[in-house]
Scaffold this motif. Structure first.
Motif, PDB file in Angstrom:
ATOM      1  N   ILE A 210       0.883  -1.183   0.000  1.00 24.58           N
ATOM      2  CA  ILE A 210       0.000   0.000   0.000  1.00 24.58           C
ATOM      3  C   ILE A 210       0.912   1.222   0.000  1.00 24.58           C
ATOM      4  CG2 ILE A 210      -1.894   1.168   1.184  1.00 24.58           C
ATOM      5  CD1 ILE A 210      -2.126  -1.431   2.940  1.00 24.58           C
ATOM      6  N   PRO A 211       0.962   1.963  -1.113  1.00 26.67           N
ATOM      7  CA  PRO A 211       1.879   3.114  -1.160  1.00 26.67           C
ATOM      8  C   PRO A 211       1.317   4.317  -0.411  1.00 26.67           C
ATOM      9  CG  PRO A 211       0.717   2.866  -3.262  1.00 26.67           C
ATOM     10  CD  PRO A 211       0.192   1.794  -2.359  1.00 26.67           C
ATOM     11  N   ILE A 212       2.047   4.775   0.578  1.00 30.21           N
ATOM     12  CA  ILE A 212       1.641   5.979   1.326  1.00 30.21           C
ATOM     13  C   ILE A 212       2.657   7.081   1.013  1.00 30.21           C
ATOM     14  CG2 ILE A 212       1.273   6.981   3.632  1.00 30.21           C
ATOM     15  CD1 ILE A 212      -0.724   4.835   3.083  1.00 30.21           C
ATOM     16  N   TYR A 213       2.164   8.203   0.511  1.00 27.96           N
ATOM     17  CA  TYR A 213       3.062   9.302   0.144  1.00 27.96           C
ATOM     18  C   TYR A 213       3.640   9.955   1.407  1.00 27.96           C
ATOM     19  CZ  TYR A 213       0.702   9.089  -4.457  1.00 27.96           C
ATOM     20  OH  TYR A 213       0.172   8.694  -5.661  1.00 27.96           O
ATOM     21  N   ASN A 255      -3.736  10.239   6.565  1.00 29.46           N
ATOM     22  CA  ASN A 255      -3.743   9.089   5.645  1.00 29.46           C
ATOM     23  C   ASN A 255      -3.318   7.804   6.352  1.00 29.46           C
ATOM     24  OD1 ASN A 255      -4.576  10.742   3.567  1.00 29.46           O
ATOM     25  ND2 ASN A 255      -2.496  11.151   2.841  1.00 29.46           N
ATOM     26  N   ILE A 256      -2.333   7.913   7.221  1.00 34.39           N
ATOM     27  CA  ILE A 256      -1.828   6.688   7.861  1.00 34.39           C
ATOM     28  C   ILE A 256      -2.872   6.091   8.823  1.00 34.39           C
ATOM     29  CG2 ILE A 256      -0.500   7.938   9.668  1.00 34.39           C
ATOM     30  CD1 ILE A 256       0.533   4.648   7.927  1.00 34.39           C
ATOM     31  N   ASP A 257      -3.564   6.949   9.557  1.00 34.24           N
ATOM     32  CA  ASP A 257      -4.601   6.416  10.459  1.00 34.24           C
ATOM     33  C   ASP A 257      -5.745   5.796   9.669  1.00 34.24           C
ATOM     34  OD1 ASP A 257      -3.204   7.126  12.671  1.00 34.24           O
ATOM     35  OD2 ASP A 257      -4.370   8.943  13.110  1.00 34.24           O
ATOM     36  N   LEU A 280       1.638  -4.479   4.797  1.00 33.84           N
ATOM     37  CA  LEU A 280       1.768  -4.074   3.389  1.00 33.84           C
ATOM     38  C   LEU A 280       2.036  -2.569   3.232  1.00 33.84           C
ATOM     39  CD1 LEU A 280      -1.286  -6.098   1.996  1.00 33.84           C
ATOM     40  CD2 LEU A 280       1.136  -6.669   1.682  1.00 33.84           C
ATOM     41  N   ILE A 281       1.879  -1.808   4.334  1.00 34.58           N
ATOM     42  CA  ILE A 281       2.062  -0.347   4.240  1.00 34.58           C
ATOM     43  C   ILE A 281       3.513  -0.033   3.876  1.00 34.58           C
ATOM     44  CG2 ILE A 281       2.146   1.790   5.604  1.00 34.58           C
ATOM     45  CD1 ILE A 281      -0.280   0.734   7.193  1.00 34.58           C
ATOM     46  N   THR A 282       3.664   0.791   2.825  1.00 32.35           N
ATOM     47  CA  THR A 282       4.998   1.164   2.359  1.00 32.35           C
ATOM     48  C   THR A 282       5.027   2.667   2.130  1.00 32.35           C
ATOM     49  OG1 THR A 282       5.042  -0.914   1.142  1.00 32.35           O
ATOM     50  CG2 THR A 282       6.752   0.669   0.583  1.00 32.35           C
ATOM     51  N   PHE A 283       5.979   3.350   2.751  1.00 27.33           N
ATOM     52  CA  PHE A 283       6.082   4.793   2.539  1.00 27.33           C
ATOM     53  C   PHE A 283       6.869   5.047   1.271  1.00 27.33           C
ATOM     54  CE2 PHE A 283       5.231   4.159   7.018  1.00 27.33           C
ATOM     55  CZ  PHE A 283       4.167   5.046   7.210  1.00 27.33           C
ATOM     56  N   VAL A 284       6.283   5.850   0.368  1.00 19.26           N
ATOM     57  CA  VAL A 284       6.931   6.126  -0.920  1.00 19.26           C
ATOM     58  C   VAL A 284       7.141   7.635  -1.065  1.00 19.26           C
ATOM     59  CG1 VAL A 284       5.908   4.071  -1.995  1.00 19.26           C
ATOM     60  CG2 VAL A 284       4.727   6.277  -2.210  1.00 19.26           C
ATOM     61  N   GLN A 344       2.216   1.302 -13.138  1.00 19.23           N
ATOM     62  CA  GLN A 344       3.654   1.106 -13.330  1.00 19.23           C
ATOM     63  C   GLN A 344       4.376   2.460 -13.345  1.00 19.23           C
ATOM     64  OE1 GLN A 344       5.182  -1.720 -13.449  1.00 19.23           O
ATOM     65  NE2 GLN A 344       7.219  -0.923 -13.971  1.00 19.23           N
ATOM     66  N   LYS A 345       3.849   3.390 -14.126  1.00 22.08           N
ATOM     67  CA  LYS A 345       4.488   4.716 -14.252  1.00 22.08           C
ATOM     68  C   LYS A 345       4.427   5.481 -12.939  1.00 22.08           C
ATOM     69  CE  LYS A 345       3.897   6.083 -19.054  1.00 22.08           C
ATOM     70  NZ  LYS A 345       2.669   6.327 -19.773  1.00 22.08           N
ATOM     71  N   GLN A 346       3.284   5.436 -12.272  1.00 24.11           N
ATOM     72  CA  GLN A 346       3.065   6.246 -11.072  1.00 24.11           C
ATOM     73  C   GLN A 346       3.864   5.724  -9.877  1.00 24.11           C
ATOM     74  OE1 GLN A 346       1.501   9.084 -10.681  1.00 24.11           O
ATOM     75  NE2 GLN A 346       1.637   9.150  -8.454  1.00 24.11           N
ATOM     76  N   TYR A 347       3.997   4.414  -9.759  1.00 23.79           N
ATOM     77  CA  TYR A 347       4.557   3.854  -8.520  1.00 23.79           C
ATOM     78  C   TYR A 347       5.884   3.121  -8.715  1.00 23.79           C
ATOM     79  CZ  TYR A 347       0.032   5.126  -6.608  1.00 23.79           C
ATOM     80  OH  TYR A 347      -1.073   5.832  -6.214  1.00 23.79           O
ATOM     81  N   SER A 348       6.446   3.182  -9.943  1.00 22.02           N
ATOM     82  CA  SER A 348       7.688   2.417 -10.167  1.00 22.02           C
ATOM     83  C   SER A 348       8.831   3.062  -9.396  1.00 22.02           C
ATOM     84  CB  SER A 348       8.020   2.386 -11.644  1.00 22.02           C
ATOM     85  OG  SER A 348       8.194   3.699 -12.108  1.00 22.02           O
TER      86      SER A 348
END
Ligand code: NAD
Ligand code: TYD
Length: 348
Positions: A210-213, A255-257, A280-284, A344-348
């Motif tokens: 789960i991508p978290i900005y 967002n994280i909560d 699955l939480i991943t900080f991007v 793919q483009k947004q999160y690669s």
């Protein structure tokens, strides 16, 4: 007799608005004009597509001739304008498309309504659906009211702010009867899984990260989409000419909560061990120009027009999860094809 043009009615919010108007007002004629971009999906409306008071037209709000012909054929006395490019991340990579659809498209609708209605503005209404993002970003304190100065930061919010200004200009200059509402983040069934909540549901379901900005500290106010549709119904019928109404859920979450709560719900629904989804939480990398906080004061709408949100966030989120888990076919259809390239483009 009302004859209403709803634009963008095959999208997320638009489909809930179309359904509400078609079912609640059998005497109204509802024409849904939608270009069916990646975000538009006629499956959203399969349950009402054969109703006698409903018609779908595939077309572009930038097509002046089509719009004028639709006005002539249907003698519209109302427009509810939702068609837009709506995703901030896409606006960062493709700002011109946002200017075309959101600014020029709105102007073409305004101008056609002005020309078609010019001799008689009585019993006419042009309702423009906008966002709280036009007000910019708040710090830890503060709240957006209808008189907060505009300060948009993303190409998306700048294009919506610009369209709002044009709508007001048509009211002030030509007397076009308009109303505008600015709403906070919506969630619920039929939202395209590029937005935070459905993206996270889809990823958790498939055990993907789960991508978290940034650090997940950004705050949004969340409103159940059917509550937004009900507010639009109220404002369309009872809002005062020339006025703006803020719509919000009084429901702020970092967002994280929010994602942690969603993870708990998903673990329960998928019968996974507690804590599975949170892993699955991943900080991007953070979004460019990422607004820190939105909060909306909707007391004008609540006090003057007697609208309020109908449910609590936990309940709405659970309903939303249930919808995505039950409507696997809808989800699988929209995440095939182009979505994979986008992701793919947004999160690669
Ligand atoms: P969405 O992206 O799900 O749907 C937009 C719809 O507009 C799609 O069906 C698309 O096919 C259609 N469309 C796009 N370009 C078009 C064009 N040129 N001609 C005709 N149709 C076109 O968006 P949404 O989330 O349902 O948002 C609807 C409206 O509400 C937008 O104006 C948006 O700015 C506003 N809004 C959204 C939110 C939110 O949280 N989603 C919050 C506040 C306001
Ligand atoms: P989004 O659903 O795109 O709505 P908006 O940008 O209009 O508020 O994003 C909601 C919040 O979630 C916003 O602060 C950005 C953040 N976000 C992520 O952290 N990760 C993501 O993958 C997405 C799409 C959004």
């Amino acid at each position: 007799m009302q004859s209403i043009l709803i634009t963008g009615g095959a999208g997320f919010i638009g489909s809930h608005v179309v359904r509400l108007f078609v079912t609640k007002y059998p005497d109204y004629k509802i024409v849904n004009l939608d270009k069916l971009t990646y975000a538009g999906n006629l499956q959203n409306l399969s349950d009402i597509e054969n109703q006698p008071n409903y018609k779908f037209v595939k077309g572009d709000i930038l097509d002046k001739e089509l719009i004028l012909n639709l006005f002539k054929e249907n003698n519209f006395n109302g427009v509810i304008h939702l068609a837009a490019e709506s995703h901030v991340d896409r606006s960062i990579t493709n700002p011109l498309e946002f200017a075309e659809t959101n600014i020029l498209g709105t102007m073409i609708l305004l101008n056609t309504a002005k020309e078609f209605w010019k001799n008689d503005f009585s019993n006419k209404r042009f309702y423009h659906i906008s966002t709280d993002e036009v007000y910019g970003s708040l710090g830890k304190d503060g709240i957006f009211t209808e008189s907060t100065p505009y300060s948009p930061h993303s190409p998306y919010s700048a294009s919506k702010a610009s369209s709002d200004h044009f709508v007001r200009a048509y009211h002030d200059t030509y007397g076009l009867p308009i109303v505008i509402s600015n709403c906070s983040n919506n969630y619920g069934a039929n939202q395209f899984p590029e937005k935070l909540i459905p993206l996270a549901i889809n990823n958790i379901k498939n055990s993907r990260t789960i991508p978290i900005y940034g650090k997940g500290e950004n705050v949004r106010d969340w409103l159940f989409v059917q509550d937004h549709a009900a507010a639009i119904d109220t404002i369309f019928h009872n809002g005062k000419n020339g006025e703006t109404y803020n719509i919000g859920g009084n429901n702020e979450w970092t967002n994280i909560d929010l994602i942690r709560l969603l993870c708990k719900i998903m673990d329960k629904k998928l019968e996974r061990e507690a804590g599975t989804s949170e892993k699955l939480i991943t900080f991007v990398k953070d979004r460019a120009g990422h607004d820190l906080r939105y909060a909306i004061d909707s007391s004008k709408l609540q006090n003057e027009l007697n609208w309020k949100p109908s449910l609590q966030f936990e309940e709405g989120l659970e309903k939303t999860v249930d919808w995505y888990l039950t409507n696997e076919k809808w989800l699988n259809n929209v995440v095939s094809g182009d979505y994979k390239n986008y992701y793919q483009k947004q999160y690669s």
